[in-house]
Design an enzyme around this catalytic site. Structure first.
Site, short mmCIF file in Angstrom:
data_model
loop_
_atom_site.label_atom_id
_atom_site.label_comp_id
_atom_site.label_asym_id
_atom_site.label_seq_id
_atom_site.Cartn_x
_atom_site.Cartn_y
_atom_site.Cartn_z
N CYS A 96 0.10 1.34 -0.58
CA CYS A 96 0.78 2.63 -0.79
C CYS A 96 0.61 3.24 -2.17
O CYS A 96 0.05 4.33 -2.31
CB CYS A 96 2.27 2.45 -0.51
SG CYS A 96 2.66 1.87 1.15
N HIS A 152 7.17 6.81 -4.03
CA HIS A 152 6.61 5.48 -4.31
C HIS A 152 5.68 5.46 -5.52
O HIS A 152 4.68 4.74 -5.53
CB HIS A 152 5.90 4.92 -3.09
CG HIS A 152 5.89 3.41 -3.07
ND1 HIS A 152 5.20 2.67 -2.14
CD2 HIS A 152 6.48 2.50 -3.89
CE1 HIS A 152 5.37 1.38 -2.38
NE2 HIS A 152 6.14 1.26 -3.44
#
Length: 573
Positions: A96, A152
């Site tokens: 990610c 994130h």
């Protein structure tokens, strides 16, 4: 190469997966747009900066889109891709944070210090504050910028938040994964907190709304409140289809014939996300943006195979540098494309979106030297040759060194125990431990994870630390040519040495106890002041939550998957 296939699945059936036809204009449950108010029109002249919608999905496997032969229904993505340009030589990162950081900065992760793992919730770490981000460059070009979905990229300081990194508005989560309804996230037993934010505030009032629905509706509201005469950039980073596997029942019901429970839930989540994309497209048309818009669709990494995803027929999975971890689903849909309805094999990497989109916006790139990305719009729109000829997938000096790697195996110029991967032209080199290496067919049988073992398994790589593939001729990475072509191995190792000389130190600080959500009213959020360093000494008892403490329903599930992953890795061959 010795390869054998366990029985229990039909190769013919796997290769013949299709998807059911579905009326793309059928009303959806996701948003409140009832009809398509605009007729199809001819593309206008590229007279002003286009509206840019960048859609990023989470953990969607290479196989998990209809036009790649999936058993999952994605009629919207299929149609948008068919009417635009499919990117079939498109690369992302295996996890990610690296993909998101490279999208936002246009730089390889070795140039931002984020070359190892992800940014974890309790780490005093974020996208380096000296980096000029994509939305900041678009703001300079006169764009209104908005982010909806998963960040994130760190949040330990307020300076790290999306609204401080170039976005005018933000609705979404700061951490890596949350419950789709409650927005709880646990970073270990007892370390749980709420994670849904509106701007820089905790959005307690949105709890209970399914995130895919919520995010699509927010995009529609943004478009409704903005003027199509002014350029807009919306970054839609769906949480879907990352674990936990959660979907409204009506979507699961469509896949009731799927025997594999994880695959069934995962498929429902993909289809729900597909409908969300449909409603975003409707909103672009309804409010007058579509004719001067560019829609980019991308996945962030390969699918997680033991959570329902599939990268078949590619090798590997999320978290690996095999093609199944780094080759993404990507396409561009826009009335502004000159050569539509085609498939492009131009080499494209996620870092390329930064200079490509800033150039489309008529922004200034002269004050951001050293970008690793290229402007690939001519390759996408006109079918010209890509300016990109190589991709550094990564160099991670902190990842566990391969047991059998050595400087000697690297011709005295590279320690092959170090995890690294690079592609130059048609050649791809991997060193160290590239991650789980099997070919995993779609999970079509009844039991999970039992059916997961219906796979083809490599039997000869136990003492290796170097692999070489001709990706053009062998996209499934079945024929290792490292012993036959040592000259190519040496050439690519030299390129790794070159890149490694430009790398900055890894940013991967120890976790900070001050980050515990109980210090922040029960929610994940910034805990350090502007003057705080990355190290914090001392500890204190958690403060009493100002809100009722949320129970984290996913901790046990995350623990299960971690144990399962450990078991699978220990059985890797």
């Amino acid at each position: 190469m010795a390869v054998y296939a366990l029985t229990g699945f039909s190769l013919v059936s796997l290769l013949s997966f299709g998807y059911l036809s579905w009326d793309w204009m059928k009303p959806s449950l996701v948003a409140d747009v009832a009809t398509d108010p605009m007729e199809k029109s001819l593309p206008p002249a590229f007279a002003r900066p286009p509206h840019i919608i960048f859609i990023l999905t989470d953990d969607q496997g290479y196989h998990d889109v209809g036009y790649h032969g999936s058993d999952i229904q994605t009629p919207t993505l299929d149609r948008l891709a068919a009417e635009g340009v499919k990117l079939e030589n498109y690369y992302i990162q295996p996890i990610c944070t690296p993909s998101r950081s490279q999208l936002i900065t246009g730089r390889y992760q070795i140039h931002t210090g984020l070359q190892h793992s992800i940014i974890r919730p309790r780490q005093p770490n974020c996208l380096p504050l000296d980096q000029v981000t994509l939305p900041q460059k678009l703001q300079e070009a006169g764009y209104s910028t908005h982010m909806v979905g998963k960040w994130h990229l760190g949040f330990y300081k307020k300076e790290c938040l999306p609204t401080r990194r170039g976005f005018d508005t933000f609705l979404g989560s700061l951490t890596g994964n949350v419950d789709y309804y409650t927005y709880d996230n646990c970073d270990g037993p007892g370390v749980c907190g709420y994670d849904l934010h509106e701007g820089e505030d905790v959005a307690w009032d949105q709890s209970g709304k399914y995130s895919t629905f919520l995010y699509a509706q927010r995009v529609s509201k943004i478009l409704a409140s903005h003027s199509p005469k002014e350029p807009i950039f919306i970054y839609v980073a769906f949480q879907a289809v990352h674990t936990p596997l959660q979907s409204p029942k009506e979507y699961i019901y469509r896949y009731r014939s799927m025997g594999n429970v994880a695959r069934r839930k995962y498929a429902a989540m993909v289809t729900c996300m597909d409908e969300a994309v449909k409603n975003i497209t409707w909103a672009l048309k309804k409010y007058g943006y579509y004719d001067n818009s560019v829609i980019v669709f991308s996945t962030d990494n390969g699918g997680q195979t033991f959570s329902g995803g599939s990268n078949w027929p590619l090798r590997g999975r999320k978290g690996t540098y095999w093609e199944g971890g780094v080759r993404g689903i990507g396409f561009v849909h826009s009335p502004l494309i000159k050569r539509k309805r085609r498939t492009s094999w131009a080499l494209v990497h996620i870092t390329d979106w930064y200079p490509t989109l800033v150039s489309l916006a008529r922004g200034n790139l002269s004050n951001v030297p050293g970008l690793d990305g290229y402007n690939v719009w001519p390759a996408i729109s006109e079918g010209k040759e890509s300016p990109r000829t190589e991709i550094l997938h990564n160099i991670d000096p902190l990842y566990n060194h391969a047991k059998y790697g050595s400087l000697e195996d690297g011709f005295g110029i590279w320690n092959t125990a170090v995890q690294a991967s690079i592609r130059v032209g048609e050649w791809k080199l991997l060193t160290g431990d590239p991650g789980y290496s099997d070919w995993i067919p779609p999970q079509t049988l009844t039991n999970f994870p039992g059916s997961w073992w219906n796979l083809e398994r490599l039997t000869d790589g136990l003492r290796k630390s170097v692999w070489l593939f001709n990706i053009t001729a062998d996209p499934y990475e079945r024929y290792d040519l490292s012993e036959q072509r040592p000259d190519v191995v040496r050439t690519l190792l030299t390129r790794l040495v070159h890149y490694n000389r430009t790398a900055i130190p890894v940013r991967y600080p120890a976790e900070n106890p001050r980050a515990h959500p109980d210090f922040n009213g029960g929610a994940w959020g910034p805990w350090a002041s502007e003057d705080d360093g990355e190290e914090w000494e001392g500890s204190r008892e958690p403060l009493k939550s100002r809100n009722k403490k949320k129970k984290c329903k996913i901790c046990k599930l995350r623990s299960f998957f971690r144990k399962l992953n450990t078991r699978l890795m220990s059985n890797r061959i």
